[in-house]
Design a protein around this motif. Structure first.
Motif, PDB file in Angstrom:
ATOM      1  N   UNK A   2      34.749  34.940  43.749  1.00 26.25           N
ATOM      2  CA  UNK A   2      34.019  33.780  43.648  1.00 26.25           C
ATOM      3  C   UNK A   2      34.363  32.964  45.009  1.00 26.25           C
ATOM      4  N   UNK A   3      33.450  32.598  45.868  1.00 24.88           N
ATOM      5  CA  UNK A   3      33.664  31.706  46.897  1.00 24.88           C
ATOM      6  C   UNK A   3      33.306  30.217  46.540  1.00 24.88           C
ATOM      7  N   UNK A   4      34.090  29.402  47.172  1.00 23.62           N
ATOM      8  CA  UNK A   4      33.653  27.957  46.601  1.00 23.62           C
ATOM      9  C   UNK A   4      32.754  27.265  47.575  1.00 23.62           C
ATOM     10  N   UNK A   5      32.091  26.239  47.265  1.00 21.74           N
ATOM     11  CA  UNK A   5      31.177  25.434  47.951  1.00 21.74           C
ATOM     12  C   UNK A   5      31.498  25.258  49.296  1.00 21.74           C
ATOM     13  N   UNK A  14      41.716  39.999  55.681  1.00 24.57           N
ATOM     14  CA  UNK A  14      40.766  40.570  54.921  1.00 24.57           C
ATOM     15  C   UNK A  14      39.587  39.740  54.869  1.00 24.57           C
ATOM     16  N   UNK A  15      39.220  38.514  54.973  1.00 23.84           N
ATOM     17  CA  UNK A  15      38.089  37.916  54.984  1.00 23.84           C
ATOM     18  C   UNK A  15      37.474  37.557  56.499  1.00 23.84           C
ATOM     19  N   UNK A  16      37.969  38.071  57.372  1.00 28.44           N
ATOM     20  CA  UNK A  16      37.574  37.959  58.860  1.00 28.44           C
ATOM     21  C   UNK A  16      38.296  36.819  59.313  1.00 28.44           C
ATOM     22  N   UNK A  17      39.415  36.339  58.716  1.00 27.90           N
ATOM     23  CA  UNK A  17      40.347  35.361  59.600  1.00 27.90           C
ATOM     24  C   UNK A  17      41.733  36.004  59.098  1.00 27.90           C
ATOM     25  N   UNK A  18      42.579  35.646  59.781  1.00 27.15           N
ATOM     26  CA  UNK A  18      44.043  36.015  59.569  1.00 27.15           C
ATOM     27  C   UNK A  18      44.319  35.524  58.109  1.00 27.15           C
ATOM     28  N   UNK A  19      43.861  34.309  57.981  1.00 29.07           N
ATOM     29  CA  UNK A  19      44.240  33.805  56.811  1.00 29.07           C
ATOM     30  C   UNK A  19      42.976  33.033  56.109  1.00 29.07           C
ATOM     31  N   UNK A  75      24.250  39.694  41.923  1.00 28.30           N
ATOM     32  CA  UNK A  75      24.724  38.693  43.236  1.00 28.30           C
ATOM     33  C   UNK A  75      25.588  39.644  44.164  1.00 28.30           C
ATOM     34  N   UNK A  76      25.463  39.701  45.300  1.00 26.87           N
ATOM     35  CA  UNK A  76      26.779  40.527  46.205  1.00 26.87           C
ATOM     36  C   UNK A  76      27.378  39.114  46.836  1.00 26.87           C
ATOM     37  N   UNK A  77      28.519  38.995  46.658  1.00 33.52           N
ATOM     38  CA  UNK A  77      29.408  37.898  47.123  1.00 33.52           C
ATOM     39  C   UNK A  77      30.759  38.211  47.446  1.00 33.52           C
ATOM     40  N   UNK A  78      30.980  37.043  48.440  1.00 35.37           N
ATOM     41  CA  UNK A  78      32.551  37.339  49.348  1.00 35.37           C
ATOM     42  C   UNK A  78      32.333  37.188  50.778  1.00 35.37           C
ATOM     43  N   UNK A  79      33.383  37.535  51.334  1.00 32.63           N
ATOM     44  CA  UNK A  79      33.462  37.258  52.711  1.00 32.63           C
ATOM     45  C   UNK A  79      34.312  38.355  53.408  1.00 32.63           C
ATOM     46  N   UNK A  80      33.697  38.813  54.637  1.00 26.43           N
ATOM     47  CA  UNK A  80      34.586  39.678  55.333  1.00 26.43           C
ATOM     48  C   UNK A  80      34.412  41.078  54.679  1.00 26.43           C
ATOM     49  N   UNK A  81      35.741  41.720  54.417  1.00 23.45           N
ATOM     50  CA  UNK A  81      35.868  42.785  53.585  1.00 23.45           C
ATOM     51  C   UNK A  81      36.350  42.399  52.142  1.00 23.45           C
ATOM     52  N   UNK A 101      37.027  39.608  35.410  1.00 25.73           N
ATOM     53  CA  UNK A 101      35.789  39.877  35.096  1.00 25.73           C
ATOM     54  C   UNK A 101      35.422  41.375  34.910  1.00 25.73           C
ATOM     55  N   UNK A 102      34.971  41.837  33.869  1.00 22.08           N
ATOM     56  CA  UNK A 102      34.678  43.365  33.939  1.00 22.08           C
ATOM     57  C   UNK A 102      33.377  43.780  34.240  1.00 22.08           C
ATOM     58  N   UNK A 103      32.484  42.664  34.765  1.00 23.26           N
ATOM     59  CA  UNK A 103      31.038  42.842  35.109  1.00 23.26           C
ATOM     60  C   UNK A 103      31.162  42.747  36.591  1.00 23.26           C
ATOM     61  N   UNK A 104      32.177  42.707  37.341  1.00 22.53           N
ATOM     62  CA  UNK A 104      32.144  42.475  38.717  1.00 22.53           C
ATOM     63  C   UNK A 104      32.875  43.701  39.486  1.00 22.53           C
ATOM     64  N   UNK A 105      32.307  44.632  40.139  1.00 19.13           N
ATOM     65  CA  UNK A 105      32.974  45.510  40.945  1.00 19.13           C
ATOM     66  C   UNK A 105      33.358  45.205  42.359  1.00 19.13           C
ATOM     67  N   UNK A 106      34.767  45.237  42.369  1.00 22.17           N
ATOM     68  CA  UNK A 106      35.218  44.735  43.828  1.00 22.17           C
ATOM     69  C   UNK A 106      35.316  45.897  44.696  1.00 22.17           C
ATOM     70  N   UNK A 107      34.923  45.365  45.801  1.00 19.33           N
ATOM     71  CA  UNK A 107      34.776  46.214  47.200  1.00 19.33           C
ATOM     72  C   UNK A 107      35.626  45.525  48.030  1.00 19.33           C
ATOM     73  N   UNK A 108      37.089  46.190  48.112  1.00 18.91           N
ATOM     74  CA  UNK A 108      38.109  45.820  49.166  1.00 18.91           C
ATOM     75  C   UNK A 108      38.606  47.102  49.531  1.00 18.91           C
ATOM     76  N   UNK A 109      37.990  47.772  50.438  1.00 18.83           N
ATOM     77  CA  UNK A 109      38.371  48.763  51.313  1.00 18.83           C
ATOM     78  C   UNK A 109      39.628  48.576  52.261  1.00 18.83           C
TER      79      UNK A 109
END
Length: 839
Positions: free
Chosen positions: A578-581, A610-615, A716-722, A803-811
C-alpha cells in the motif's frame, strides 16, 4: 441390483449425529407435507443415504440404501435378543424396498453368533463385509512393508483380537508372507491347543500366543487390531516408529489429546473409491467415496457383481475368498489407499518418515537390509515436518508449493530435481542483489580465509563494523551519526522503540493500521494486524494505531502529547504493498516535528534501492529521526539489522556511564556481517540498482496493468519500483448466503421459516462464519495463482503477510527485462486460464 446396508453409530457422539439426521429428515418431511402423526412415530431404522445409482470403473452398476440402527455396540450387547429382532425387521423392511442383499455393519454382523443366525433366518442373503475389511488391512500391511522397505519374513506383527474372524484371516495372510506373529487373545481360560487349532500346523513355529497386550509393546512396532470391545491399545506405550492398523469400530487405539509424531495410527479395513467410480448424482466432485468401511464396500462390490450371496458370515473367513473379494473390489475401482488416521488423510511421506526406526532395528539384529537413501527433498521435508513446523509443511503441500531448492544464483532457484524457477519473492526483499552475489560471496570468503577477527564487539573495536556504520551514516537521509547493529528487522525495530523511549522519556507510540514491523513482543505491539497480535496479549501498553495515509487521524493523536515516536513504513509491504497519498510523509514529518515526537522510518523492506531510490523516504525528501534497515543490507547472506539515529537522540538515550550498555546484542555488530554489508552497498551503488528498479519497475507495472485490464478479478496493480503488489478482487460476498437460500428453497418444506426461529446467537454465529468463509474463498482464488505460477510456469511468488489476496512482486533488483517479460507472459496465461466466469 439393489442392496441395503444396516449401519450403527460406533460412539455416543456418532449416535447424536444420527439423532440429528433423524430430526432433520423428519422435519423436512413435516415442512413439506404438513404435520402427520406417522412422521413422528418410533422408527426401527433411520434412513441415511440413498445412493440411487453407483457405477464402477468397469461400467457395472447397482443401487442401494444405508439405514442406521441407532444403537451403540454397548447398547446392543445389553439387549442382544431384542437387537436381533430389530435387525431381522430391518432386513425385512429393506427387502420390501427392493433390496436383494443386505450388508451388516460393525456390531450388527456380530449379533447372532457372528451373523450365522441372521443369515440362516433372513429372507434374503446377508454379508458382514469382513472379507473385504480383512483384505483392506492386509493390503495396508503390504503397502507399509513396501514403503518402509522391510521384508515380511524379517518382520514381527502383533495381532490384537485373535481368534476373531478378521484377525484370524489376517493372521493367515500375513503368515503366508512370512511374518512372525504375536497373537493377542482374551481367552485366558482357553488352552494353547484350542487357540492354535484355527491355524495350519506349519505356522505354529512362527506364532506366539499372548494373553496380555502389555507383553507386546516392547517387542513389536507393527500392530493390527480388531477386537469387539475397543480402547485396548495405549498409544503412549508404543515404541517410536510403531504403526497400528486399527481395524476395529469402535477404535482399539485409545484416543488421546497429545498426538505423537513418531508413531502412526491408521484406520485399517477401509477402502476408497477412485475418481472414476460414480456414487449417484455427484455435485462439485463431492461424494462419500473416501474411507468407506470394508463392510459397506463389500456389499457394494457384491451388488455390482450381481452376487446376492452370504459372502462373509461366521468366524471363519476363507483366505481365498478374502483375496477374491479384494481383487474384484480393485477391478471395480476400490482400493485400500489412501490411508487415514482418525478420519484425517495420511500421505505416503508420513509412513516413509518412520523408516529410520525400522532399519536401525534391523541392522542391530544383523538382518541384511538394503537401506533406502532418501532424496534431498524427502530428507528436508521429513526433518522440517518433524522438527520445525508441521502445519507449515501441510500448508505448502496443500498449496502445491512444497518445493525444496538445492542451489540458487541470481534470480534463479534450482530444485532437487534440477528444475529451474524464477524467484519473484527474493526472500521477502532480502535479495536485492539476487542469490549468492559474487562480490559479497568473495568478500566473505576472503574474510574467512584470512581468519579475520569476528566476535570481538564489547571487548574491543570491530574494524569492519565501524566502517559499515560510517558508510550507512553517509548514505542515509537525515543527520544520522549513530548505528546499532542487530540480526534482523524485528530486532532493529525493538532497538528503535527502546531508543525513542529512552531518548524522550515519553511512554507512548503511534503506528499505522495494517503495518508490519515484526513479531517480537515490542515490534508486535506496533504491528497493525490483529491476527498476529491476539494470541500474545497483553502487549506493550501505550501503543495506538491510526489509519495509514490519514494525516488528520495522526494529528488528533499527536495533539494529546506524550508520544515518544510514530513508526511508519514508506510503503506498507506486508500490508499489501500500500502506497500513501502523495505528500503524506512530508506532512507526517512536519506534524512530528511540531509535536516533539520522533519519526521512526521502517525501511527494512523498502530500503536499499527497492523502490527506485536508495531509500523510499527520499521520494518525499524525508529526514527521519530514526531509520531501521535489515533484509538486503548483507546481500541476503548474513543476518543483519541496523538502527540509525542522530547523535543527539543516541546520546540522550545512552550517552552516560550508567546507560551506554543498556541495549546490546551478542551477534549484532560482528565483523563478518559488516563485511557482507559493505560489499552489498558497494554493489548496489556500482550497478545503480535503484535506477534500474525505477526504470524496470515502471515498465513492469505498466505491463501488468495492460495484461490485466480486462480481468475484473484483478483489482489493482500498485507499488513503486520493483516493489509491486497484485491486488485480487474476486468478490464472493453473498455466495454462502445464496447457497444456503438455494438449499433452503430446493429442499422439501419451508426451511426459511425454520431459520427465522433459530436463536439470535446462532444466526449471529452463522453470519460471521459465512463472512469468514467468503473471505477464505477470495484468498483461495488468489492462492491458485500462486500454485499455478509455481507448478505450470516455475515462477515462485507468494502473498503478503497481512493480506492473502495480494501477490507480492519483489524480484531481485538485478532481474532482467527478459525475465520480467517471462513473468508477464506467464501471468497473462494464468489469468486467461482462471477466467471461467468472464464473458
Amino acid at each position: 441390483m439393489k442392496f441395503g446396508f444396516i449401519a450403527h453409530p460406533t460412539s455416543i457422539s456418532l449416535k447424536r449425529y444420527v439423532k440429528m439426521l433423524d430430526i432433520l429428515q423428519r422435519t423436512s418431511h413435516d415442512l413439506e407435507t404438513g404435520y402427520q402423526r406417522e412422521i413422528w412415530q418410533r422408527e426401527n431404522l433411520i434412513p441415511f443415504i440413498d445412493f440411487c445409482k453407483i457405477k464402477s470403473i468397469t461400467g457395472a452398476t447397482c443401487e442401494g440404501v444405508i439405514h442406521y440402527l441407532p444403537l451403540t455396540a454397548d447398547e446392543m450387547l445389553s439387549s442382544a435378543r431384542t437387537v436381533q429382532k430389530r435387525i431381522f425387521d430391518g432386513i425385512e423392511t429393506l427387502h420390501k424396498e427392493g433390496a436383494e442383499l443386505v450388508g451388516l455393519g460393525g456390531f450388527t454382523s456380530i449379533v447372532g453368533k457372528r451373523g450365522v443366525e441372521t443369515a440362516n433366518q433372513s429372507c434374503i442373503p446377508v454379508t458382514s463385509g469382513n472379507s473385504l475389511t480383512t483384505y483392506a488391512a492386509y493390503k495396508a500391511f503390504c503397502q507399509i512393508f513396501d514403503w518402509l522397505e522391510i521384508q515380511p519374513n524379517n518382520t514381527q506383527v502383533a495381532i490384537i483380537g485373535y481368534p476373531g474372524s478378521i484377525c484370524l484371516a489376517l493372521s493367515k495372510l500375513l503368515l503366508d508372507l512370512g511374518c512372525q506373529l504375536d497373537l493377542v487373545h482374551s481367552g485366558a481360560e482357553k488352552s494353547k491347543e484350542e487357540l492354535l487349532k484355527h491355524l495350519p500346523d506349519k505356522y505354529y513355529s512362527r506364532v506366539n500366543l499372548v494373553s496380555n497386550i502389555e507383553e507386546c509393546y516392547q517387542r513389536n512396532q507393527l500392530f493390527a487390531a480388531a477386537t469387539s470391545s475397543g480402547g485396548v491399545i495405549d498409544p503412549s506405550r508404543l515404541q517410536a516408529g510403531s504403526i497400528v492398523v486399527d481395524i476395529a469400530l469402535p477404535h482399539d487405539v485409545i484416543k488421546v489429546d497429545s498426538v505423537r509424531n513418531d508413531i502412526l495410527l491408521l484406520e485399517g479395513g477401509c477402502v476408497s473409491a477412485s475418481r472414476q467410480v460414480k456414487f449417484g448424482g455427484e455435485s462439485l466432485n463431492i461424494a462419500l467415496k473416501q474411507q468407506i468401511n470394508g463392510c459397506l464396500a463389500e456389499t457394494i462390490v457384491l451388488a455390482l457383481e450381481q452376487r446376492n450371496e452370504c459372502f462373509s458370515i461366521g468366524r471363519y473367513l476363507e483366505k481365498e475368498k478374502v483375496i477374491e473379494i479384494g481383487t474384484i473390489a480393485e477391478r471395480h475401482g476400490f482400493y485400500a489407499y489412501p490411508f487415514a488416521s482418525f478420519g484425517e488423510r495420511v500421505e505416503k511421506d508420513r509412513v516413509i518418515n518412520l523408516r529410520r526406526y525400522y532399519h536401525r532395528s534391523l541392522i542391530a539384529n544383523n538382518y541384511e537390509v538394503e537401506q533406502h537413501q532418501p532424496t534431498r527433498r524427502e530428507k528436508a521435508l521429513q526433518r522440517y515436518r518433524n522438527h520445525i513446523n508441521p502445519m507449515m509443511a501441510d500448508f505448502l503441500h496443500m498449496q502445491r508449493c512444497d518445493e525444496v531448492f538445492d542451489t540458487a544464483k541470481g534470480c534463479t532457484l534450482v530444485n532437487t530435481d534440477g528444475d529451474k524457477y524464477l524467484d519473484m519473492v527474493s526472500g521477502y526483499g532480502c535479495l536485492n542483489l539476487g542469490h549468492n552475489p559474487d562480490n559479497v560471496v568473495n568478500a566473505l570468503q576472503h574474510f574467512l580465509k584470512n581468519s579475520t577477527a569476528n566476535f570481538i564487539q564489547y571487548v574491543s573495536v570491530p574494524q569492519q563494523t565501524s566502517l559499515l556504520a560510517e558508510k550507512l551514516c553517509e548514505i542515509t537521509p537525515g543527520n544520522m551519526e549513530r548505528v546499532f547493529f542487530s540480526n534482523s528487522g524485528t530486532e532493529a525495530v525493538e532497538a528503535a522503540l527502546k531508543l525513542a523511549k529512552a531518548a524522550t522519556g515519553k511512554t507512548r507510540f503511534v503506528y499505522a493500521k495494517n503495518s508490519y514491523h515484526g513479531k517480537t513482543l515490542g515490534a508486535l505491539s506496533v504491528t497493525g494486524r490483529e491476527k498476529h497480535r491476539k494470541h500474545f496479549s497483553p502487549l506493550l501498553p501505550g501503543c495506538e494505531s491510526v489509519p495509514f495515509g490519514d494525516i488528520d487521524a495522526l494529528q488528533n493523536v499527536l495533539e494529546v502529547g506524550d508520544i515518544a515516536a510514530f513508526i511508519v513504513e514508506p510503503i506498507q509491504g506486508e500490508g499489501g504493498v500500500n502506497t500513501p497519498p502523495e505528500g503524506y510523509l512530508r506532512k507526517v514529518q512536519r506534524l512530528c516535528n511540531d509535536a516533539g515526537c520522533l519519526l521512526i522510518m521502517d525501511e527494512i523492506q523498502t530500503g536499499l534501492g527497492r523502490t527506485g531510490r536508495m531509500f523510499a523516504c527520499e521520494w518525499e525528501g524525508i529526514k527521519p529521526d530514526i531509520l531501521v534497515l535489515a533484509k538486503s543490507l548483507s546481500g541476503g547472506l548474513i543476518p543483519i539489522g541496523a538502527t540509525l539515529s542522530s547523535r543527539q537522540i543516541w546520546d540522550a538515550a545512552y550517552g552516560t556511564m550508567g546507560r551506554f550498555l543498556l541495549h546490546t546484542s551478542t551477534f549484532g555488530g560482528c565483523n563478518i556481517a559488516a563485511v557482507a554489508g559493505l560489499a552489498a552497498l558497494e554493489e548496489i551503488y556500482q550497478q545503480k540498482l535503484f535506477d534500474k528498479a525505477e526504470t524496470l519497475g515502471q515498465y513492469f507495472k505498466s505491463e501488468l496493468i495492460r495484461i490485466t485490464k480486462d480481468y475484473p478479478f484483478i483489482g489493482e496493480i500498485r507499488g513503486q519500483g520493483l516493489m509491486l503488489g497484485i491486488q485480487f478482487a474476486n468478490d464472493f460476498d453473498g455466495a454462502i448466503e445464496a447457497c444456503a437460500r438455494e438449499f433452503g428453497t430446493r429442499l422439501p418444506g419451508d426451511w426459511h421459516l425454520t431459520y427465522r426461529f433459530f436463536p439470535d446467537e446462532v444466526k449471529d454465529h452463522l453470519s460471521a462464519a459465512m463472512t469468514k468463509m467468503e473471505e477464505s474463498l477470495a484468498e483461495m482464488f488468489c492462492m491458485r495463482f500462486v500454485s499455478k505460477l509455481n507448478n505450470d510456469h516455475h515462477i515462485l511468488t507468494f502473498v503478503t503477510a497481512n493480506s492473502s489476496t495480494v501477490i507480492r512482486i519483489q524480484p531481485p533488483l538485478i532481474i532482467s527485462k527478459k525475465e520480467i517479460d517471462y513473468f508477464i507472459t506467464s501471468f497473462a496465461v494464468v489469468c486467461e486460464e482462471m477466467s471461467t466466469f468472464l464473458n
